[in-house]
Design a protein around this motif. Sequence first.
Motif, PDB file in Angstrom:
ATOM      1  N   VAL A  43     -23.246  44.478 -26.281  1.00 36.71           N
ATOM      2  CA  VAL A  43     -23.894  45.791 -26.181  1.00 36.71           C
ATOM      3  C   VAL A  43     -24.986  45.899 -27.240  1.00 36.71           C
ATOM      4  O   VAL A  43     -24.706  45.868 -28.444  1.00 36.71           O
ATOM      5  CB  VAL A  43     -22.856  46.925 -26.379  1.00 36.71           C
ATOM      6  N   GLY A  44     -26.222  46.040 -26.784  1.00 34.69           N
ATOM      7  CA  GLY A  44     -27.347  46.215 -27.690  1.00 34.69           C
ATOM      8  C   GLY A  44     -27.718  47.685 -27.826  1.00 34.69           C
ATOM      9  O   GLY A  44     -26.942  48.586 -27.447  1.00 34.69           O
ATOM     10  N   GLU A  45     -28.902  47.944 -28.364  1.00 37.07           N
ATOM     11  CA  GLU A  45     -29.310  49.330 -28.598  1.00 37.07           C
ATOM     12  C   GLU A  45     -29.986  49.938 -27.364  1.00 37.07           C
ATOM     13  O   GLU A  45     -29.516  50.895 -26.767  1.00 37.07           O
ATOM     14  CB  GLU A  45     -30.259  49.371 -29.792  1.00 37.07           C
ATOM     15  N   GLN A  46     -31.101  49.372 -27.015  1.00 39.88           N
ATOM     16  CA  GLN A  46     -31.872  49.874 -25.871  1.00 39.88           C
ATOM     17  C   GLN A  46     -32.837  48.766 -25.459  1.00 39.88           C
ATOM     18  O   GLN A  46     -33.138  47.877 -26.254  1.00 39.88           O
ATOM     19  CB  GLN A  46     -32.669  51.115 -26.257  1.00 39.88           C
ATOM     20  N   PRO A  47     -33.328  48.821 -24.211  1.00 41.67           N
ATOM     21  CA  PRO A  47     -34.274  47.784 -23.808  1.00 41.67           C
ATOM     22  C   PRO A  47     -35.540  47.843 -24.653  1.00 41.67           C
ATOM     23  O   PRO A  47     -35.930  48.904 -25.139  1.00 41.67           O
ATOM     24  CB  PRO A  47     -34.578  48.133 -22.346  1.00 41.67           C
ATOM     25  N   GLY A  48     -36.159  46.704 -24.846  1.00 43.38           N
ATOM     26  CA  GLY A  48     -37.442  46.638 -25.536  1.00 43.38           C
ATOM     27  C   GLY A  48     -38.581  46.614 -24.524  1.00 43.38           C
ATOM     28  O   GLY A  48     -38.382  46.861 -23.325  1.00 43.38           O
ATOM     29  N   ASP A  49     -39.761  46.312 -25.030  1.00 45.09           N
ATOM     30  CA  ASP A  49     -40.962  46.339 -24.194  1.00 45.09           C
ATOM     31  C   ASP A  49     -40.824  45.445 -22.952  1.00 45.09           C
ATOM     32  O   ASP A  49     -41.073  45.873 -21.833  1.00 45.09           O
ATOM     33  CB  ASP A  49     -42.148  45.890 -25.063  1.00 45.09           C
ATOM     34  N   ARG A  50     -40.410  44.193 -23.148  1.00 49.58           N
ATOM     35  CA  ARG A  50     -40.299  43.245 -22.013  1.00 49.58           C
ATOM     36  C   ARG A  50     -39.229  43.685 -21.033  1.00 49.58           C
ATOM     37  O   ARG A  50     -39.388  43.612 -19.807  1.00 49.58           O
ATOM     38  CB  ARG A  50     -39.918  41.832 -22.498  1.00 49.58           C
ATOM     39  N   GLU A  51     -38.113  44.111 -21.626  1.00 46.93           N
ATOM     40  CA  GLU A  51     -36.988  44.517 -20.791  1.00 46.93           C
ATOM     41  C   GLU A  51     -37.378  45.703 -19.921  1.00 46.93           C
ATOM     42  O   GLU A  51     -37.021  45.782 -18.739  1.00 46.93           O
ATOM     43  CB  GLU A  51     -35.791  44.899 -21.674  1.00 46.93           C
ATOM     44  N   ASP A  52     -38.148  46.625 -20.512  1.00 53.85           N
ATOM     45  CA  ASP A  52     -38.605  47.809 -19.786  1.00 53.85           C
ATOM     46  C   ASP A  52     -39.462  47.392 -18.591  1.00 53.85           C
ATOM     47  O   ASP A  52     -39.365  47.955 -17.507  1.00 53.85           O
ATOM     48  CB  ASP A  52     -39.409  48.696 -20.736  1.00 53.85           C
ATOM     49  N   ARG A  56     -34.643  44.149 -16.909  1.00 48.59           N
ATOM     50  CA  ARG A  56     -33.440  43.362 -17.216  1.00 48.59           C
ATOM     51  C   ARG A  56     -33.208  43.340 -18.722  1.00 48.59           C
ATOM     52  O   ARG A  56     -34.177  43.227 -19.487  1.00 48.59           O
ATOM     53  CB  ARG A  56     -33.608  41.928 -16.714  1.00 48.59           C
ATOM     54  N   PRO A  57     -31.929  43.435 -19.154  1.00 53.18           N
ATOM     55  CA  PRO A  57     -31.664  43.482 -20.591  1.00 53.18           C
ATOM     56  C   PRO A  57     -31.861  42.122 -21.274  1.00 53.18           C
ATOM     57  O   PRO A  57     -31.604  41.072 -20.666  1.00 53.18           O
ATOM     58  CB  PRO A  57     -30.183  43.891 -20.663  1.00 53.18           C
ATOM     59  N   PHE A  58     -32.291  42.147 -22.507  1.00 55.06           N
ATOM     60  CA  PHE A  58     -32.396  40.954 -23.355  1.00 55.06           C
ATOM     61  C   PHE A  58     -33.143  39.793 -22.699  1.00 55.06           C
ATOM     62  O   PHE A  58     -32.658  38.668 -22.661  1.00 55.06           O
ATOM     63  CB  PHE A  58     -30.994  40.516 -23.828  1.00 55.06           C
ATOM     64  N   VAL A  59     -34.321  40.091 -22.199  1.00 58.20           N
ATOM     65  CA  VAL A  59     -35.166  39.016 -21.647  1.00 58.20           C
ATOM     66  C   VAL A  59     -36.402  38.774 -22.528  1.00 58.20           C
ATOM     67  O   VAL A  59     -37.201  37.900 -22.244  1.00 58.20           O
ATOM     68  CB  VAL A  59     -35.620  39.310 -20.192  1.00 58.20           C
ATOM     69  N   PRO A  61     -38.093  38.640 -26.775  1.00 57.15           N
ATOM     70  CA  PRO A  61     -37.882  37.774 -27.946  1.00 57.15           C
ATOM     71  C   PRO A  61     -36.456  37.852 -28.515  1.00 57.15           C
ATOM     72  O   PRO A  61     -35.876  36.824 -28.873  1.00 57.15           O
ATOM     73  CB  PRO A  61     -38.901  38.304 -28.963  1.00 57.15           C
ATOM     74  N   ALA A  62     -35.885  39.056 -28.591  1.00 63.24           N
ATOM     75  CA  ALA A  62     -34.507  39.167 -29.113  1.00 63.24           C
ATOM     76  C   ALA A  62     -33.533  38.467 -28.155  1.00 63.24           C
ATOM     77  O   ALA A  62     -32.550  37.858 -28.581  1.00 63.24           O
ATOM     78  CB  ALA A  62     -34.114  40.633 -29.285  1.00 63.24           C
ATOM     79  N   GLY A  63     -33.839  38.539 -26.875  1.00 63.75           N
ATOM     80  CA  GLY A  63     -32.992  37.884 -25.870  1.00 63.75           C
ATOM     81  C   GLY A  63     -33.005  36.373 -26.013  1.00 63.75           C
ATOM     82  O   GLY A  63     -31.982  35.711 -25.782  1.00 63.75           O
ATOM     83  N   THR A  83     -25.514  44.467 -21.946  1.00 65.33           N
ATOM     84  CA  THR A  83     -26.002  45.820 -21.670  1.00 65.33           C
ATOM     85  C   THR A  83     -26.450  46.490 -22.970  1.00 65.33           C
ATOM     86  O   THR A  83     -26.479  45.869 -24.027  1.00 65.33           O
ATOM     87  CB  THR A  83     -24.924  46.631 -20.910  1.00 65.33           C
ATOM     88  N   ASN A  84     -26.781  47.760 -22.878  1.00 68.04           N
ATOM     89  CA  ASN A  84     -27.279  48.520 -24.026  1.00 68.04           C
ATOM     90  C   ASN A  84     -26.646  49.907 -24.038  1.00 68.04           C
ATOM     91  O   ASN A  84     -26.295  50.434 -22.980  1.00 68.04           O
ATOM     92  CB  ASN A  84     -28.807  48.685 -23.913  1.00 68.04           C
ATOM     93  N   VAL A  85     -26.587  50.522 -25.224  1.00 65.19           N
ATOM     94  CA  VAL A  85     -26.031  51.893 -25.276  1.00 65.19           C
ATOM     95  C   VAL A  85     -26.998  52.888 -24.634  1.00 65.19           C
ATOM     96  O   VAL A  85     -26.578  53.889 -24.063  1.00 65.19           O
ATOM     97  CB  VAL A  85     -25.665  52.382 -26.703  1.00 65.19           C
ATOM     98  N   VAL A 165     -24.884  41.660 -36.308  1.00 62.19           N
ATOM     99  CA  VAL A 165     -26.252  42.178 -36.403  1.00 62.19           C
ATOM    100  C   VAL A 165     -26.928  42.146 -35.032  1.00 62.19           C
ATOM    101  O   VAL A 165     -26.459  41.488 -34.100  1.00 62.19           O
ATOM    102  CB  VAL A 165     -27.102  41.344 -37.393  1.00 62.19           C
ATOM    103  N   HIS A 166     -28.028  42.847 -34.937  1.00 62.25           N
ATOM    104  CA  HIS A 166     -28.837  42.777 -33.726  1.00 62.25           C
ATOM    105  C   HIS A 166     -29.743  41.546 -33.832  1.00 62.25           C
ATOM    106  O   HIS A 166     -30.309  41.288 -34.905  1.00 62.25           O
ATOM    107  CB  HIS A 166     -29.693  44.044 -33.618  1.00 62.25           C
ATOM    108  N   PRO A 167     -29.890  40.782 -32.739  1.00 64.59           N
ATOM    109  CA  PRO A 167     -30.749  39.584 -32.851  1.00 64.59           C
ATOM    110  C   PRO A 167     -32.179  39.901 -33.279  1.00 64.59           C
ATOM    111  O   PRO A 167     -32.847  39.057 -33.875  1.00 64.59           O
ATOM    112  CB  PRO A 167     -30.696  38.958 -31.454  1.00 64.59           C
TER     113      PRO A 167
END
Length: 198
Positions: A43-52, A56-59, A61-63, A83-85, A165-167
């Motif tokens: 479980v991550g925080e929220q989607p980032g720019d790419r994910e948005d 898809r979640p964690f696709v 740089p952090a992914g 997934t994300n919160v 930690v978060h990646p």
Amino acid sequence: MPRKPTLPKLRQAAAGCRACDLWERGTQTVFGEGGSRARVMLVGEQPGDREDLEGRPFVGPAGRILDDSLEKAGIDRRAVYVTNVVKHFKWEPRGKRRIHQKPNSVEIGACRPWLDAEIALVKPDVVVCLGATAAQALLGRTFRVSRQRGEFVPSSLAPRVLATVHPSSILRAPDDETRRAETSRFVADLKRVAKALK
Ligand code: URA
């Protein structure tokens, strides 16, 4: 919320979620991804720019860090539900860039039923909170990743729950040496998860 939920039904319902204002800013709802019988839920925080953009979640740089670290820990990403919160990207414009903003407690609370429904359906053996937002949302406001990372903690969410930690914090490491050290610690935490699955 669908009455007899399945993951596809939940995903479809979440696509139209208006429970908080973030739907206006995000391109789309980024629902969790993975098998309904996955033994591990990350479980991550929220989607980032790419994910948005990709939905898809964690696709992003952090992914990539997450994928590499899972592999090093001997966990098959296909065996994992990710997934994300919060399921919409919260951002503010800075020039042409969209800068990540932390979700607040109202947004986290509004999104929580989706995460609870994912956990109730997948019934993972292990839940892994990635970073402080996920850890505090799921384990309480006083939880400190810096103090309790890598420890299994009692929780009603799953038989085993651990935070690390978060990646993306690894991406922010100031130099290569710190990045390598932080990656090793992250992999060590994931190895504890791998061991718990045996
Ligand atoms: N960071 C997160 O917390 N989740 C994602 O899906 C991507 C980046």
